[in-house]
Scaffold this motif. Sequence first.
Motif, PDB file in Angstrom:
ATOM      1  N   ALA A 176      -8.074   1.207  -4.381  1.00 23.72           N
ATOM      2  CA  ALA A 176      -7.740  -0.199  -4.605  1.00 23.72           C
ATOM      3  C   ALA A 176      -7.640  -0.915  -3.268  1.00 23.72           C
ATOM      4  O   ALA A 176      -7.068  -0.385  -2.311  1.00 23.72           O
ATOM      5  CB  ALA A 176      -6.424  -0.320  -5.363  1.00 23.72           C
ATOM      6  N   GLU A 177      -8.204  -2.117  -3.204  1.00 21.89           N
ATOM      7  CA  GLU A 177      -8.162  -2.920  -1.983  1.00 21.89           C
ATOM      8  C   GLU A 177      -6.774  -3.538  -1.813  1.00 21.89           C
ATOM      9  O   GLU A 177      -6.193  -4.071  -2.756  1.00 21.89           O
ATOM     10  CB  GLU A 177      -9.220  -4.020  -2.071  1.00 21.89           C
ATOM     11  CG  GLU A 177      -9.414  -4.806  -0.792  1.00 21.89           C
ATOM     12  CD  GLU A 177     -10.510  -5.839  -0.909  1.00 21.89           C
ATOM     13  OE1 GLU A 177     -11.467  -5.784  -0.101  1.00 21.89           O
ATOM     14  OE2 GLU A 177     -10.428  -6.692  -1.815  1.00 21.89           O
ATOM     15  N   ILE A 178      -6.241  -3.466  -0.599  1.00 26.94           N
ATOM     16  CA  ILE A 178      -4.942  -4.053  -0.271  1.00 26.94           C
ATOM     17  C   ILE A 178      -5.185  -5.268   0.615  1.00 26.94           C
ATOM     18  O   ILE A 178      -5.885  -5.167   1.634  1.00 26.94           O
ATOM     19  CB  ILE A 178      -4.033  -3.043   0.456  1.00 26.94           C
ATOM     20  CG1 ILE A 178      -3.891  -1.756  -0.365  1.00 26.94           C
ATOM     21  CG2 ILE A 178      -2.667  -3.653   0.733  1.00 26.94           C
ATOM     22  CD1 ILE A 178      -3.304  -1.941  -1.741  1.00 26.94           C
ATOM     23  N   ILE A 179      -4.624  -6.415   0.246  1.00 25.51           N
ATOM     24  CA  ILE A 179      -4.922  -7.653   0.963  1.00 25.51           C
ATOM     25  C   ILE A 179      -3.651  -8.437   1.291  1.00 25.51           C
ATOM     26  O   ILE A 179      -2.576  -8.193   0.740  1.00 25.51           O
ATOM     27  CB  ILE A 179      -5.851  -8.568   0.139  1.00 25.51           C
ATOM     28  CG1 ILE A 179      -5.133  -9.053  -1.127  1.00 25.51           C
ATOM     29  CG2 ILE A 179      -7.151  -7.868  -0.195  1.00 25.51           C
ATOM     30  CD1 ILE A 179      -5.843 -10.198  -1.835  1.00 25.51           C
ATOM     31  N   ALA A 180      -3.825  -9.374   2.211  1.00 30.59           N
ATOM     32  CA  ALA A 180      -2.841 -10.427   2.458  1.00 30.59           C
ATOM     33  C   ALA A 180      -3.533 -11.730   2.106  1.00 30.59           C
ATOM     34  O   ALA A 180      -4.646 -11.995   2.572  1.00 30.59           O
ATOM     35  CB  ALA A 180      -2.403 -10.419   3.917  1.00 30.59           C
ATOM     36  N   LEU A 181      -2.897 -12.547   1.267  1.00 32.60           N
ATOM     37  CA  LEU A 181      -3.492 -13.798   0.805  1.00 32.60           C
ATOM     38  C   LEU A 181      -2.583 -14.963   1.197  1.00 32.60           C
ATOM     39  O   LEU A 181      -1.462 -15.071   0.709  1.00 32.60           O
ATOM     40  CB  LEU A 181      -3.693 -13.767  -0.712  1.00 32.60           C
ATOM     41  CG  LEU A 181      -4.441 -14.957  -1.313  1.00 32.60           C
ATOM     42  CD1 LEU A 181      -5.925 -14.894  -0.932  1.00 32.60           C
ATOM     43  CD2 LEU A 181      -4.284 -14.986  -2.834  1.00 32.60           C
TER      44      LEU A 181
ATOM     45  N   ASN B 280       0.229  -0.577   4.127  1.00 34.89           N
ATOM     46  CA  ASN B 280      -0.493   0.333   5.008  1.00 34.89           C
ATOM     47  C   ASN B 280       0.485   0.814   6.072  1.00 34.89           C
ATOM     48  O   ASN B 280       1.579   0.265   6.224  1.00 34.89           O
ATOM     49  CB  ASN B 280      -1.763  -0.303   5.597  1.00 34.89           C
ATOM     50  CG  ASN B 280      -1.481  -1.360   6.656  1.00 34.89           C
ATOM     51  OD1 ASN B 280      -0.400  -1.437   7.226  1.00 34.89           O
ATOM     52  ND2 ASN B 280      -2.479  -2.188   6.922  1.00 34.89           N
ATOM     53  N   LYS B 281       0.111   1.836   6.792  1.00 33.36           N
ATOM     54  CA  LYS B 281       1.052   2.503   7.694  1.00 33.36           C
ATOM     55  C   LYS B 281       1.615   1.547   8.735  1.00 33.36           C
ATOM     56  O   LYS B 281       2.825   1.495   8.966  1.00 33.36           O
ATOM     57  CB  LYS B 281       0.359   3.689   8.376  1.00 33.36           C
ATOM     58  CG  LYS B 281       1.294   4.574   9.167  1.00 33.36           C
ATOM     59  CD  LYS B 281       0.572   5.814   9.687  1.00 33.36           C
ATOM     60  CE  LYS B 281       1.533   6.714  10.440  1.00 33.36           C
ATOM     61  NZ  LYS B 281       0.854   7.931  10.950  1.00 33.36           N
TER      62      LYS B 281
ATOM     63  N   GLY C 275      -6.537  -2.956   4.052  1.00 34.69           N
ATOM     64  CA  GLY C 275      -7.028  -1.585   3.887  1.00 34.69           C
ATOM     65  C   GLY C 275      -7.207  -1.262   2.420  1.00 34.69           C
ATOM     66  O   GLY C 275      -7.388  -2.155   1.584  1.00 34.69           O
ATOM     67  N   SER C 276      -7.156   0.006   2.094  1.00 33.94           N
ATOM     68  CA  SER C 276      -7.258   0.433   0.699  1.00 33.94           C
ATOM     69  C   SER C 276      -6.274   1.572   0.451  1.00 33.94           C
ATOM     70  O   SER C 276      -5.842   2.247   1.390  1.00 33.94           O
ATOM     71  CB  SER C 276      -8.681   0.878   0.358  1.00 33.94           C
ATOM     72  OG  SER C 276      -9.005   2.069   1.052  1.00 33.94           O
ATOM     73  N   ARG C 277      -5.932   1.750  -0.810  1.00 38.64           N
ATOM     74  CA  ARG C 277      -5.013   2.820  -1.180  1.00 38.64           C
ATOM     75  C   ARG C 277      -5.567   3.585  -2.372  1.00 38.64           C
ATOM     76  O   ARG C 277      -6.415   3.079  -3.105  1.00 38.64           O
ATOM     77  CB  ARG C 277      -3.627   2.248  -1.523  1.00 38.64           C
ATOM     78  CG  ARG C 277      -2.989   1.520  -0.348  1.00 38.64           C
ATOM     79  CD  ARG C 277      -1.553   1.181  -0.642  1.00 38.64           C
ATOM     80  NE  ARG C 277      -0.766   2.394  -0.817  1.00 38.64           N
ATOM     81  CZ  ARG C 277       0.363   2.427  -1.524  1.00 38.64           C
ATOM     82  NH1 ARG C 277       0.810   1.366  -2.119  1.00 38.64           N
ATOM     83  NH2 ARG C 277       1.044   3.553  -1.622  1.00 38.64           N
ATOM     84  N   GLU C 278      -5.045   4.797  -2.561  1.00 38.22           N
ATOM     85  CA  GLU C 278      -5.509   5.654  -3.650  1.00 38.22           C
ATOM     86  C   GLU C 278      -4.477   5.704  -4.767  1.00 38.22           C
ATOM     87  O   GLU C 278      -3.296   5.964  -4.520  1.00 38.22           O
ATOM     88  CB  GLU C 278      -5.739   7.085  -3.136  1.00 38.22           C
ATOM     89  CG  GLU C 278      -6.841   7.201  -2.108  1.00 38.22           C
ATOM     90  CD  GLU C 278      -7.020   8.643  -1.644  1.00 38.22           C
ATOM     91  OE1 GLU C 278      -6.192   9.507  -2.031  1.00 38.22           O
ATOM     92  OE2 GLU C 278      -7.971   8.909  -0.899  1.00 38.22           O
ATOM     93  N   LYS C 279      -4.941   5.444  -5.968  1.00 41.94           N
ATOM     94  CA  LYS C 279      -4.064   5.579  -7.127  1.00 41.94           C
ATOM     95  C   LYS C 279      -4.253   6.963  -7.733  1.00 41.94           C
ATOM     96  O   LYS C 279      -5.383   7.402  -7.946  1.00 41.94           O
ATOM     97  CB  LYS C 279      -4.358   4.498  -8.167  1.00 41.94           C
ATOM     98  CG  LYS C 279      -3.267   4.358  -9.222  1.00 41.94           C
ATOM     99  CD  LYS C 279      -3.370   3.047  -9.952  1.00 41.94           C
ATOM    100  CE  LYS C 279      -2.100   2.765 -10.725  1.00 41.94           C
ATOM    101  NZ  LYS C 279      -2.142   1.431 -11.375  1.00 41.94           N
TER     102      LYS C 279
END
Length: 263
Positions: A114-119, A146-147, A208-212
Amino acid sequence: MFEFTTFRYLQIQIFTLTMLFCSSGTLANETCLEMHVIQSVPQGFLDEKRNIVGIDFEVLQQLETYSGVCMAKRLMPIARIWKSIEQGQHDGGLVFRSANRDPLVVYAAFIRHAEIIALPRKGLKIDSYEQLHKFSIAKTRGTPLNKRFDIENKVNVVEVTNYGQLLNMLRLGHIDVVAGSAEPIFYNLAKLKKNKKDIEVGEKFVLGSREKWLQFSRLSANLEHIPKLQKAVDLMKEKGDYNRIMMKYYGRGADSNELLKLL
């Protein structure tokens, strides 16, 4: 006659007790996993009839069908999920992978990236990570992004319960930026616009992206069911059930760029 009636009565009583004993034994032998559903639209929420619905709920339903493993599914806020996992109060559920929580869980099956964003709100532009330091940012409580973001104390972060609250805060001008998974952010953004709630946003900045993953508490007494559930996840993907569920809630291609085009 009295002796026959009494004997017949005793037969019926013994038969009834035997059936009850056998039935109880059968129920006791059937394991029903206690699984969380993250309480956040569209992952898990109550519909107008007070039934649990949502992406994660339907995914667990599908895994239950393919694996034959009984699952009792309940809505839980993300912060309470981790406390319960740590104490072994429930078996597990779907949640993003997080390195600092590795000691608490067993990773049963990978679900997706999944894409992680700041909007940002309209008028603001984020060109680099360092620019985040000057903005007020909101994210969902207990959700790592993210880290770098999670360990830095230079970022001014407010935590709230769900994505709906994030977007309302952005709409009302209480914060500058929302951060989190792209899909629920744009889902709730589209929902606000559909309900005629004025909200304007800038361009997304990808963190970044994260894993579900399907994850289990290390204290779960039901880890032996993991191989069945791994096969069920593979089958769900092969048959296209996961994409079907995502399309049901997100529409055209579960992708933040496509969702943004719908606004």
